[in-house]
Design an enzyme around this catalytic site. Structure first.
Site, PDB file in Angstrom:
ATOM      1  N   ASP A   8       0.864  -1.172   0.000  1.00  0.00           N
ATOM      2  CA  ASP A   8       0.000   0.000   0.000  1.00  0.00           C
ATOM      3  C   ASP A   8       0.909   1.234   0.000  1.00  0.00           C
ATOM      4  O   ASP A   8       1.680   1.429   0.932  1.00  0.00           O
ATOM      5  CB  ASP A   8      -0.876  -0.039   1.264  1.00  0.00           C
ATOM      6  CG  ASP A   8      -2.052   0.904   1.167  1.00  0.00           C
ATOM      7  OD1 ASP A   8      -1.956   1.908   0.427  1.00  0.00           O
ATOM      8  OD2 ASP A   8      -3.070   0.643   1.842  1.00  0.00           O
ATOM      9  N   ASP A 102      -2.555   2.528  -6.394  1.00  0.00           N
ATOM     10  CA  ASP A 102      -1.512   2.533  -5.358  1.00  0.00           C
ATOM     11  C   ASP A 102      -1.577   1.349  -4.392  1.00  0.00           C
ATOM     12  O   ASP A 102      -1.025   1.408  -3.314  1.00  0.00           O
ATOM     13  CB  ASP A 102      -1.560   3.846  -4.575  1.00  0.00           C
ATOM     14  CG  ASP A 102      -2.794   3.929  -3.685  1.00  0.00           C
ATOM     15  OD1 ASP A 102      -3.761   3.201  -3.949  1.00  0.00           O
ATOM     16  OD2 ASP A 102      -2.769   4.721  -2.731  1.00  0.00           O
ATOM     17  N   GLU A 103      -2.260   0.273  -4.796  1.00  0.00           N
ATOM     18  CA  GLU A 103      -2.365  -0.890  -3.921  1.00  0.00           C
ATOM     19  C   GLU A 103      -2.284  -2.164  -4.730  1.00  0.00           C
ATOM     20  O   GLU A 103      -2.957  -2.288  -5.761  1.00  0.00           O
ATOM     21  CB  GLU A 103      -3.724  -0.887  -3.213  1.00  0.00           C
ATOM     22  CG  GLU A 103      -3.691  -0.336  -1.811  1.00  0.00           C
ATOM     23  CD  GLU A 103      -5.034  -0.546  -1.148  1.00  0.00           C
ATOM     24  OE1 GLU A 103      -5.279  -1.664  -0.703  1.00  0.00           O
ATOM     25  OE2 GLU A 103      -5.814   0.404  -1.102  1.00  0.00           O
TER      26      GLU A 103
END
Length: 373
Positions: A8, A102-103
DNA sequence: TCTGGGGTCCTAGGACCC
DNA sequence: TCTGGGGTCCTAGGACCC
């Protein structure tokens, strides 16, 4: 033993901005929401100390953090950084799933012999994202994807948390139910009303437990989710004029249809989204007999749905067009239809090339854009 | 000084069919 | 005469995620 690493990125957009402008380091920085309209999409940890959160309206963020630095978002730049992050992840395992920009989830099962214990690999991955891309991230390593995600969220920012096999329930049991992905404010409230506050209490419930967190099922075996492509926009001023709305609609349709064609897909369903000035939001959709990826087809439906849902003195602040039930199979129409559509296909391919060459908006279709009646 | 934009998933009622 | 029952498709709304 299965091992999943959930990565993350820490306040991703802000971190990218800091790579490009190191003077932002250590300061309260917010991406988005600076224009007065719109919301903050990413807030640095310094800004969060003032109470700023992502998705917070810009005016509110400015009130909480008047000396903060507001940066306009640059999605293309962030996407490029995201691609580099995922390229790096894929160099550690062939099984990488992107949940968002973004993960991501890295399956480290079976990498032990080659790379050593997964906790060392996880540490190396986070270190290399930092060294090679300049970006801070957090990781959760566990035997179950959801636990890996919960662990990563728990240690943010700049942390790595390992939940060893056998300690899963000890780790997650005492936590608040709201850590579970899928349990938002509404569900949280409902669970509290039933006397369920911790994950352990939830897991003890025969029906609700497995519904929100199933630790017995090894990994989500990726069921066929429905795919959709859409675009929406909030107008700088709520509109009452139908012609103006149709112009906006035309632009949205162009964008959606172009994306549809780029992916080689055709949609069977068109959905119009309307948000009135009182914030009441409705969606109206229609299923088509024949799937399409053409502006004219989509616009025709969207205009019709719009016409049916306008009230004379009700201003519209948001318009959206979305397509779904997307197929990528070949044409299934009659031969005449096929030939007609094949030539349309050629026409649109040409238009997409021109748009690519000269920029969006340079080549527009008559329909929707100041269309003569 | 008002509340973004990209999505997925779930529920629920009604139509329709056998 | 007092209304089966299961399956599938369509539509609308809303919760939730980043």
């Amino acid at each position: 033993m299965a091992f999943y690493l959930h990565i993350d990125m820490d306040s991703f957009y802000v971190s990218v901005e800091r790579v490009l402008d190191p003077s932002l380091e250590g300061k309260p920085v917010m991406v988005g929401g600076g224009s007065g309209r719109g919301v903050v999409t990413s807030a640095s940890y310094e800004a969060r100390q003032y109470g700023v959160r992502s998705a917070m309206p810009g005016f509110q963020a400015r009130r909480l953090c008047p000396d903060g630095i507001f940066v306009p978002g640059r999605l293309k730049v962030y996407s490029e950084f995201s691609r580099k992050v995922f390229d790096l992840l894929r160099s550690f395992s062939p099984d990488v799933r992107a949940f968002s920009i973004d993960e991501g989830l890295v399956n480290l099962t079976g990498t032990e012999r080659l790379m050593g214990h997964p906790i060392r690999t996880a540490d190396e991955i986070i270190g290399r994202i930092r060294q090679e891309l300049g970006l801070p991230s957090s990781g959760g390593l566990a035997t179950h994807p959801t636990l890996a995600k919960i662990a990563a969220t728990k240690v943010k920012p700049r942390g790595l948390l390992y939940v060893p096999p056998g300690s899963e329930e000890r780790f997650v049991g005492p936590l608040d139910v709201s850590v579970i992905p899928g349990v938002g404010p509404k569900t949280h409230r409902e669970l509290l009303d039933r006397g369920i506050a911790t994950v352990a209490q939830l897991l003890a419930h025969p029906r609700l437990g497995p519904r929100y967190l199933n630790l017995d099922r090894p990994a989500d075996s990726g069921h066929a989710h429905e795919h959709s492509i859409g675009s929406e926009t909030t107008m700088s001023k709520a509109l009452t004029d139908v012609a103006e709305m149709e112009r906006v609609l035309g632009g949205l349709v162009e964008e959606v249809a172009a994306r549809l064609r780029r992916q080689g897909g055709r949609a069977r369903r068109v959905t119009l989204k309307l948000r009135y000035s009182d914030f009441k939001t409705i969606t109206r959709s229609r299923t088509l007999r024949t799937p399409t990826c053409f502006d004219v087809d989509i616009l025709k439906v969207a205009r019709d749905l719009l016409a049916r849902n306008l009230a004379p003195d009700r201003a519209v602040r948001l318009l959206g067009v979305s397509t779904s039930r997307i197929t990528t199979e070949g044409w299934q129409d009659s031969i005449f239809d096929y030939r007609e559509r094949a030539s349309m296909d050629q026409l649109y391919k040409g238009i997409d090339r021109l748009r690519h060459k000269y920029g969006e908006g340079t080549v527009t279709l008559g329909a929707g854009k100041n269309r003569p009646h």
